[in-house]
Design a protein around this motif. Sequence first.
Motif, PDB file in Angstrom:
ATOM      1  N   GLU A 148       4.106   8.441  82.368  1.00 60.77           N
ATOM      2  CA  GLU A 148       4.911   9.569  81.902  1.00 60.77           C
ATOM      3  C   GLU A 148       6.314   9.108  81.524  1.00 60.77           C
ATOM      4  OE1 GLU A 148       3.093   9.607  84.599  1.00 60.77           O
ATOM      5  OE2 GLU A 148       1.602  11.192  84.242  1.00 60.77           O
ATOM      6  N   VAL A 149       6.875   8.181  82.311  1.00 56.54           N
ATOM      7  CA  VAL A 149       8.229   7.692  82.051  1.00 56.54           C
ATOM      8  C   VAL A 149       8.266   6.853  80.781  1.00 56.54           C
ATOM      9  CG1 VAL A 149      10.089   6.185  82.895  1.00 56.54           C
ATOM     10  CG2 VAL A 149       8.930   7.758  84.471  1.00 56.54           C
ATOM     11  N   THR A 150       7.330   5.904  80.663  1.00 56.01           N
ATOM     12  CA  THR A 150       7.329   5.026  79.484  1.00 56.01           C
ATOM     13  C   THR A 150       7.001   5.805  78.207  1.00 56.01           C
ATOM     14  OG1 THR A 150       5.022   4.403  79.941  1.00 56.01           O
ATOM     15  CG2 THR A 150       6.760   2.958  80.805  1.00 56.01           C
ATOM     16  N   THR A 151       6.091   6.773  78.319  1.00 58.25           N
ATOM     17  CA  THR A 151       5.759   7.592  77.152  1.00 58.25           C
ATOM     18  C   THR A 151       6.935   8.450  76.730  1.00 58.25           C
ATOM     19  OG1 THR A 151       3.425   7.682  77.787  1.00 58.25           O
ATOM     20  CG2 THR A 151       4.198   9.346  76.238  1.00 58.25           C
ATOM     21  N   PHE A 154       9.593   6.320  74.900  1.00 58.45           N
ATOM     22  CA  PHE A 154       9.234   5.987  73.522  1.00 58.45           C
ATOM     23  C   PHE A 154       9.274   7.231  72.635  1.00 58.45           C
ATOM     24  CE2 PHE A 154       5.937   5.109  70.224  1.00 58.45           C
ATOM     25  CZ  PHE A 154       6.605   4.076  69.583  1.00 58.45           C
ATOM     26  N   THR A 155       8.772   8.335  73.148  1.00 58.81           N
ATOM     27  CA  THR A 155       8.765   9.576  72.369  1.00 58.81           C
ATOM     28  C   THR A 155      10.174  10.038  72.038  1.00 58.81           C
ATOM     29  OG1 THR A 155       6.685  10.267  73.413  1.00 58.81           O
ATOM     30  CG2 THR A 155       7.993  11.976  72.336  1.00 58.81           C
ATOM     31  N   SER A 156      11.082   9.922  73.006  1.00 56.45           N
ATOM     32  CA  SER A 156      12.466  10.340  72.770  1.00 56.45           C
ATOM     33  C   SER A 156      13.146   9.493  71.704  1.00 56.45           C
ATOM     34  CB  SER A 156      13.272  10.259  74.075  1.00 56.45           C
ATOM     35  OG  SER A 156      13.429   8.909  74.500  1.00 56.45           O
ATOM     36  N   LEU A 157      12.679   8.241  71.541  1.00 57.31           N
ATOM     37  CA  LEU A 157      13.245   7.366  70.513  1.00 57.31           C
ATOM     38  C   LEU A 157      12.707   7.719  69.132  1.00 57.31           C
ATOM     39  CD1 LEU A 157      14.808   4.836  69.532  1.00 57.31           C
ATOM     40  CD2 LEU A 157      12.801   3.478  70.192  1.00 57.31           C
ATOM     41  N   PHE A 297      -3.951  -3.134  84.274  1.00 53.14           N
ATOM     42  CA  PHE A 297      -3.840  -2.347  83.046  1.00 53.14           C
ATOM     43  C   PHE A 297      -4.971  -2.720  82.089  1.00 53.14           C
ATOM     44  CE2 PHE A 297       0.425  -2.332  84.814  1.00 53.14           C
ATOM     45  CZ  PHE A 297       0.792  -1.004  84.684  1.00 53.14           C
ATOM     46  N   GLN A 298      -5.181  -1.880  81.091  1.00 54.79           N
ATOM     47  CA  GLN A 298      -6.270  -2.096  80.151  1.00 54.79           C
ATOM     48  C   GLN A 298      -5.819  -2.976  78.985  1.00 54.79           C
ATOM     49  OE1 GLN A 298      -9.498  -1.101  80.591  1.00 54.79           O
ATOM     50  NE2 GLN A 298      -8.703  -0.544  82.618  1.00 54.79           N
ATOM     51  N   PRO A 299      -6.604  -4.008  78.656  1.00 55.98           N
ATOM     52  CA  PRO A 299      -6.213  -4.879  77.545  1.00 55.98           C
ATOM     53  C   PRO A 299      -6.362  -4.242  76.173  1.00 55.98           C
ATOM     54  CG  PRO A 299      -8.390  -5.481  78.326  1.00 55.98           C
ATOM     55  CD  PRO A 299      -7.871  -4.432  79.273  1.00 55.98           C
ATOM     56  N   ASP A 300      -7.124  -3.157  76.080  1.00 58.19           N
ATOM     57  CA  ASP A 300      -7.360  -2.506  74.794  1.00 58.19           C
ATOM     58  C   ASP A 300      -6.452  -1.290  74.605  1.00 58.19           C
ATOM     59  OD1 ASP A 300      -8.515  -1.024  76.751  1.00 58.19           O
ATOM     60  OD2 ASP A 300     -10.379  -0.608  75.689  1.00 58.19           O
ATOM     61  N   ALA A 301      -5.204  -1.443  75.049  1.00 53.16           N
ATOM     62  CA  ALA A 301      -4.264  -0.317  74.989  1.00 53.16           C
ATOM     63  C   ALA A 301      -3.861   0.037  73.568  1.00 53.16           C
ATOM     64  CB  ALA A 301      -3.015  -0.641  75.810  1.00 53.16           C
ATOM     65  N   GLY A 302      -4.171  -0.841  72.612  1.00 55.57           N
ATOM     66  CA  GLY A 302      -3.890  -0.538  71.209  1.00 55.57           C
ATOM     67  C   GLY A 302      -2.415  -0.699  70.875  1.00 55.57           C
ATOM     68  N   PRO A 303      -1.934   0.007  69.836  1.00 47.79           N
ATOM     69  CA  PRO A 303      -0.548  -0.134  69.399  1.00 47.79           C
ATOM     70  C   PRO A 303       0.474   0.215  70.473  1.00 47.79           C
ATOM     71  CG  PRO A 303      -1.855   0.956  67.708  1.00 47.79           C
ATOM     72  CD  PRO A 303      -2.724   0.860  68.930  1.00 47.79           C
ATOM     73  N   SER A 304       0.061   0.967  71.493  1.00 46.40           N
ATOM     74  CA  SER A 304       1.000   1.330  72.560  1.00 46.40           C
ATOM     75  C   SER A 304       1.266   0.177  73.514  1.00 46.40           C
ATOM     76  CB  SER A 304       0.448   2.519  73.354  1.00 46.40           C
ATOM     77  OG  SER A 304      -0.764   2.159  74.013  1.00 46.40           O
ATOM     78  N   LEU A 305       0.542  -0.952  73.321  1.00 45.91           N
ATOM     79  CA  LEU A 305       0.642  -2.078  74.255  1.00 45.91           C
ATOM     80  C   LEU A 305       2.083  -2.515  74.475  1.00 45.91           C
ATOM     81  CD1 LEU A 305      -1.013  -4.222  75.888  1.00 45.91           C
ATOM     82  CD2 LEU A 305      -0.894  -5.666  73.865  1.00 45.91           C
ATOM     83  N   VAL A 306       2.853  -2.686  73.403  1.00 48.54           N
ATOM     84  CA  VAL A 306       4.213  -3.221  73.508  1.00 48.54           C
ATOM     85  C   VAL A 306       5.166  -2.208  74.126  1.00 48.54           C
ATOM     86  CG1 VAL A 306       6.237  -3.956  72.170  1.00 48.54           C
ATOM     87  CG2 VAL A 306       3.994  -4.915  71.670  1.00 48.54           C
ATOM     88  N   PHE A 307       5.117  -0.968  73.679  1.00 52.43           N
ATOM     89  CA  PHE A 307       6.143   0.000  74.079  1.00 52.43           C
ATOM     90  C   PHE A 307       5.785   0.821  75.308  1.00 52.43           C
ATOM     91  CE2 PHE A 307       6.744  -0.630  69.461  1.00 52.43           C
ATOM     92  CZ  PHE A 307       8.047  -1.125  69.495  1.00 52.43           C
ATOM     93  N   LEU A 308       4.513   0.907  75.643  1.00 56.18           N
ATOM     94  CA  LEU A 308       4.122   1.712  76.800  1.00 56.18           C
ATOM     95  C   LEU A 308       3.562   0.863  77.936  1.00 56.18           C
ATOM     96  CD1 LEU A 308       2.398   4.750  75.012  1.00 56.18           C
ATOM     97  CD2 LEU A 308       4.805   4.428  75.606  1.00 56.18           C
ATOM     98  N   THR A 309       2.625  -0.024  77.621  1.00 55.40           N
ATOM     99  CA  THR A 309       1.973  -0.816  78.665  1.00 55.40           C
ATOM    100  C   THR A 309       2.867  -1.939  79.179  1.00 55.40           C
ATOM    101  OG1 THR A 309      -0.166  -0.343  77.638  1.00 55.40           O
ATOM    102  CG2 THR A 309      -0.076  -2.160  79.220  1.00 55.40           C
ATOM    103  N   ILE A 310       3.498  -2.702  78.269  1.00 53.82           N
ATOM    104  CA  ILE A 310       4.305  -3.851  78.683  1.00 53.82           C
ATOM    105  C   ILE A 310       5.423  -3.469  79.648  1.00 53.82           C
ATOM    106  CG2 ILE A 310       5.940  -5.592  77.826  1.00 53.82           C
ATOM    107  CD1 ILE A 310       3.006  -6.329  77.481  1.00 53.82           C
TER     108      ILE A 310
END
Length: 469
Positions: A148-151, A154-157, A297-310
């Motif tokens: 929720e925090v990472t999302t 990114f959303t606020s940006l 964490f899941q390796p198939d996080a897709g485009p969100s990998l850098v900004f949400l998962t990392i």
Amino acid sequence: MSSSSQASQQVPGSEFKEKLPLRDGFSTRLGVILATLGSAVGLGNIWKFPTLTGSSGGAVFIIIYIISVLLIGIPVMVSELAIGRSARANAVDSMRASTPNKAPWWLIGALGILSAFLIMGFYTEVAGWVFAYIFKAMSGSILSTSSEVTTAAFTSLVTNPVLSLVWQWVDLVIVGAVILFGVSKGIERVTKTLIPVLLVLLIVVAIRSLTLPGAGEGLEFLFKPDLSKVTASTLLAGVGLAFFKLSIGMGAMITYGSYFRQDQNISGTALRVAFSDMSIALLAGVAIFPAVFAYGFQPDAGPSLVFLTIPSVFASMPAGNFFMVIFFILTFIASIGAQVSLLEVLVSYVNEHLKLNRKAATIYSVLGLAVFGSLAALSSSLLSNVKLFGLTFFDLFDFTSSNIFLPVGGLFICIFVGWVWGKEKFFAAMTNNGTLNNKGFVSFLFFLIRFVSPVLVLLVLLNGLGVFS
């Protein structure tokens, strides 16, 4: 001999006899390799490669990607570099000068310039996000394992129109400043500095990732092939990534080739760049996936990998904030080389074809991109409901360039070199007029360019258009 006077001379095997105007060029062989590598590395190594690897089965996808680089990436790259060095001009004028009987092959160069413009329209926005995340990481505001925090961060940006535009424009100013200094004092000097820094920072993060408990599962994912995961979509994704990651089909390699030294070994340079680029991509995988697996964490996080998962991954490890800052710094550095090469495609055309000096050409190109790129920057805020063909401007720029323009450009480059420019001119350019002992390898490359690469690129194009869906 100065780099400018040297770059103004014809390369061995060039068919053009008229005196060319003095123009800047790369001054050293190392500068050529690092600048070309900087163009190839880009965000693709830190973002797209891990994303596709994670969603396409890991090690088996990497094998497909490497084979695809050999069969598509290198042949198309050497074709573009050879044309550029022979003509010593921007993408449009290089194709025009290389074309017999005034046939409209110059449209390939025009398509490359249009592709570069479209890509910069959305690429500068993503690079702006990365730059913003350096400061977010420094502040500790994204150091959280909560999605929720990472999302929300990114959303606020991306939904803030002012922030989206400001970070994009800051990125454009940085890239434009490099271009203003020219080829040898700008592009070459900056890439000579940034590529080693990128490697050092990537190695630091990779070492930290490898020391985490459970990191072995991430390495197994990267390097232990599972043939059961090979599908038609995996094959096409690997072929597509190989094509797009080496900055081919967008005028960049033609433009950079025009700055090559006359004694540069084009095929040797392309091989070094391709394998160095693959090595950096694998190193990025080593930096990311062991940590992703170590903390569940899941390796198939897709485009969100850098900004949400990392951010969540780094938040889970000791001294995570420090390493997260390093990660986003190296990711932004990776974006600079690709952006510089794309902007140079535009600036060289405006400079040489429209007869504006380099300073004016750079300023006009940056201002044009600031206006055009704002459509992509505002795609998640003020223009989120404005769509063409069901796509926001950001997605439209990405889809049109990646799925249509780049493969079309690459396809016609292969056809032009293999069937129009011909074997004699290709051999003269690739062997430096017979002074290099590489005729066997050049023959193999020419075979690929004529018969193999066009077929594979056509498959990429058809896949991008959804024919195989």
